[in-house]
Design an enzyme around this catalytic site. Structure first.
Site, PDB file in Angstrom:
ATOM      1  N   ASN A  25      91.712   5.644  20.761  1.00  0.00           N
ATOM      2  CA  ASN A  25      90.539   5.906  19.921  1.00  0.00           C
ATOM      3  C   ASN A  25      90.415   4.768  18.897  1.00  0.00           C
ATOM      4  O   ASN A  25      91.344   4.517  18.128  1.00  0.00           O
ATOM      5  CB  ASN A  25      90.755   7.255  19.222  1.00  0.00           C
ATOM      6  CG  ASN A  25      89.591   7.635  18.352  1.00  0.00           C
ATOM      7  OD1 ASN A  25      89.077   6.809  17.617  1.00  0.00           O
ATOM      8  ND2 ASN A  25      89.180   8.877  18.420  1.00  0.00           N
ATOM      9  N   HIS A  69      89.293   4.254  14.011  1.00  0.00           N
ATOM     10  CA  HIS A  69      89.970   3.870  12.766  1.00  0.00           C
ATOM     11  C   HIS A  69      89.784   2.388  12.432  1.00  0.00           C
ATOM     12  O   HIS A  69      89.844   1.995  11.274  1.00  0.00           O
ATOM     13  CB  HIS A  69      91.457   4.239  12.846  1.00  0.00           C
ATOM     14  CG  HIS A  69      91.633   5.691  13.192  1.00  0.00           C
ATOM     15  ND1 HIS A  69      91.442   6.679  12.275  1.00  0.00           N
ATOM     16  CD2 HIS A  69      91.903   6.293  14.365  1.00  0.00           C
ATOM     17  CE1 HIS A  69      91.617   7.848  12.876  1.00  0.00           C
ATOM     18  NE2 HIS A  69      91.897   7.641  14.132  1.00  0.00           N
ATOM     19  N   HIS A  89      84.207   8.101  18.610  1.00  0.00           N
ATOM     20  CA  HIS A  89      83.526   9.323  18.183  1.00  0.00           C
ATOM     21  C   HIS A  89      82.271   8.911  17.420  1.00  0.00           C
ATOM     22  O   HIS A  89      82.361   8.347  16.336  1.00  0.00           O
ATOM     23  CB  HIS A  89      84.471  10.127  17.285  1.00  0.00           C
ATOM     24  CG  HIS A  89      83.941  11.472  16.878  1.00  0.00           C
ATOM     25  ND1 HIS A  89      84.713  12.403  16.227  1.00  0.00           N
ATOM     26  CD2 HIS A  89      82.724  12.052  17.025  1.00  0.00           C
ATOM     27  CE1 HIS A  89      83.997  13.489  16.001  1.00  0.00           C
ATOM     28  NE2 HIS A  89      82.775  13.291  16.463  1.00  0.00           N
ATOM     29  N   ARG A 104      79.681  10.009  15.217  1.00  0.00           N
ATOM     30  CA  ARG A 104      79.393  11.160  14.346  1.00  0.00           C
ATOM     31  C   ARG A 104      77.937  11.148  13.935  1.00  0.00           C
ATOM     32  O   ARG A 104      77.319  10.081  13.860  1.00  0.00           O
ATOM     33  CB  ARG A 104      80.284  11.097  13.102  1.00  0.00           C
ATOM     34  CG  ARG A 104      81.708  11.492  13.385  1.00  0.00           C
ATOM     35  CD  ARG A 104      82.525  11.527  12.116  1.00  0.00           C
ATOM     36  NE  ARG A 104      83.751  12.270  12.334  1.00  0.00           N
ATOM     37  CZ  ARG A 104      83.892  13.566  12.104  1.00  0.00           C
ATOM     38  NH1 ARG A 104      82.894  14.275  11.611  1.00  0.00           N
ATOM     39  NH2 ARG A 104      85.037  14.167  12.344  1.00  0.00           N
ATOM     40  N   ARG A 120      79.639   7.592  10.193  1.00  0.00           N
ATOM     41  CA  ARG A 120      80.520   7.094   9.117  1.00  0.00           C
ATOM     42  C   ARG A 120      81.453   5.976   9.581  1.00  0.00           C
ATOM     43  O   ARG A 120      81.930   5.203   8.773  1.00  0.00           O
ATOM     44  CB  ARG A 120      81.326   8.237   8.511  1.00  0.00           C
ATOM     45  CG  ARG A 120      82.417   8.764   9.397  1.00  0.00           C
ATOM     46  CD  ARG A 120      83.323   9.706   8.639  1.00  0.00           C
ATOM     47  NE  ARG A 120      82.692  10.986   8.427  1.00  0.00           N
ATOM     48  CZ  ARG A 120      83.373  12.126   8.397  1.00  0.00           C
ATOM     49  NH1 ARG A 120      84.684  12.123   8.522  1.00  0.00           N
ATOM     50  NH2 ARG A 120      82.765  13.273   8.219  1.00  0.00           N
ATOM     51  N   GLU A 177      83.144  10.632  22.328  1.00  0.00           N
ATOM     52  CA  GLU A 177      83.361  11.937  21.692  1.00  0.00           C
ATOM     53  C   GLU A 177      82.141  12.259  20.847  1.00  0.00           C
ATOM     54  O   GLU A 177      81.692  11.395  20.075  1.00  0.00           O
ATOM     55  CB  GLU A 177      84.532  11.781  20.725  1.00  0.00           C
ATOM     56  CG  GLU A 177      85.717  12.607  21.009  1.00  0.00           C
ATOM     57  CD  GLU A 177      86.755  12.352  19.936  1.00  0.00           C
ATOM     58  OE1 GLU A 177      86.492  12.619  18.755  1.00  0.00           O
ATOM     59  OE2 GLU A 177      87.823  11.847  20.297  1.00  0.00           O
ATOM     60  N   THR A 236      88.240  15.748  13.146  1.00  0.00           N
ATOM     61  CA  THR A 236      87.961  16.988  13.879  1.00  0.00           C
ATOM     62  C   THR A 236      89.032  18.025  13.557  1.00  0.00           C
ATOM     63  O   THR A 236      90.222  17.733  13.649  1.00  0.00           O
ATOM     64  CB  THR A 236      87.947  16.700  15.402  1.00  0.00           C
ATOM     65  OG1 THR A 236      87.184  15.524  15.626  1.00  0.00           O
ATOM     66  CG2 THR A 236      87.339  17.862  16.168  1.00  0.00           C
ATOM     67  N   GLU A 257      90.510  18.818  26.978  1.00  0.00           N
ATOM     68  CA  GLU A 257      91.428  18.087  26.113  1.00  0.00           C
ATOM     69  C   GLU A 257      92.016  19.110  25.155  1.00  0.00           C
ATOM     70  O   GLU A 257      91.293  19.706  24.341  1.00  0.00           O
ATOM     71  CB  GLU A 257      90.723  16.976  25.328  1.00  0.00           C
ATOM     72  CG  GLU A 257      91.729  16.219  24.459  1.00  0.00           C
ATOM     73  CD  GLU A 257      91.114  15.098  23.626  1.00  0.00           C
ATOM     74  OE1 GLU A 257      90.075  14.542  24.004  1.00  0.00           O
ATOM     75  OE2 GLU A 257      91.706  14.799  22.564  1.00  0.00           O
TER      76      GLU A 257
END
Ligand code: PXP
Length: 239
Positions: A7, A10, A43, A45, A49, A70, A101, A151
């Site tokens: 992922n 970050h 992800h 969102r 963000r 995601e 999440t 998942e």
């Protein structure tokens, strides 16, 4: 042999702390693939963000393994997924105030909606994964709603403190993985996994893939910091 998907949210979070164009999650995805990752996760969102539409578009063009988007199952994001066509969409619940999440989908409580979203995505050739708590009812409901993959949310296990609690949460994951596999669902797992708490998972062969972000990026900062500092010292020492 279980696989690892990375992922890259970050990396985007660090970029957004400055609002400039580095570090780039797209470049990080390439490095992750060169290192052997079998998939890249981001992800998107609703509040954008960290990952932006630009990241998703470039990831779609550059990821060579598989791109796992995601997202929460809301109309605008479903439209984005249908336009971008990632290999896989992982449906997750989303609360604006949350830092990350917090729990799995309530498939039973939203069955009609999730079944319809899943059908739409699958018709477009996109596989669908449901991020769910290790709960037998949610697994059965995921199968009924058409999910290809579950998942399993490992966050409660990762956050458990006492050994008894850790074992209890781990056993739930183990049982969930066995049930998912018996039902012929592909079983993935993730959230809060790190270099220590993942070791126990060697006893769950049913989990085919792990989705990991934070601990790997956190380690990358630490193991890469020494070299980054030396390179800058090398530069300034020549002045
Ligand atoms: N899987 C899902 C569904 C997630 O929401 C996240 C966090 O973005 C992860 C896996 C990865 O979790 P972590 O960053 O704690 O490894």
């Amino acid at each position: 042999m279980a696989l690892l998907s990375i992922n890259v949210d970050h990396i985007a979070t660090i970029r957004e702390a400055r609002g400039i164009n580095e570090p780039d999650p797209v470049l990080a995805a390439g490095i992750a693939e060169l290192a052997g990752a079998e998939g890249i996760i981001c992800h998107l969102r609703e509040d954008r963000r960290h990952i932006k539409n630009r990241d998703l578009e470039l990831l779609k063009k550059t990821v060579k393994t598989k791109l796992n988007l995601e997202m929460s199952p809301v109309k605008t994001l479903i439209d984005t997924a249908l336009t971008i066509k990632p290999d896989l969409v992982t449906l997750v619940p989303e609360r604006r105030e949350e830092v990350t999440t917090e729990s799995g989908l309530d498939v039973a409580g939203n069955k009609k909606e999730y079944t319809s979203v899943t059908g739409t995505l699958k018709e477009a050739g996109i596989s669908v994964s449901f991020f769910i708590d290790p709960d037998p009812d949610q697994i059965q409901e995921s199968l009924d709603a058409g999910a290809d993959i579950i998942e399993i949310h490992t966050g409660f296990y990762s956050e458990a403190v006492s050994e008894a609690e850790i074992l209890r949460e781990f056993e739930k994951i183990h049982e969930a993985a066995k049930l998912g596999s018996q039902l012929k669902l592909k079983v993935h797992a993730g959230h809060g996994l790190n270099y220590v708490n993942i070791k126990r998972f060697s006893s769950i062969p049913e989990i085919e893939e792990y989705s990991i972000g934070h601990s790997i990026i956190a380690r990358a900062v630490m193991v890469g910091l020494d070299q980054a500092i030396r390179e800058m010292i090398n530069l300034v020492s020549q002045f």
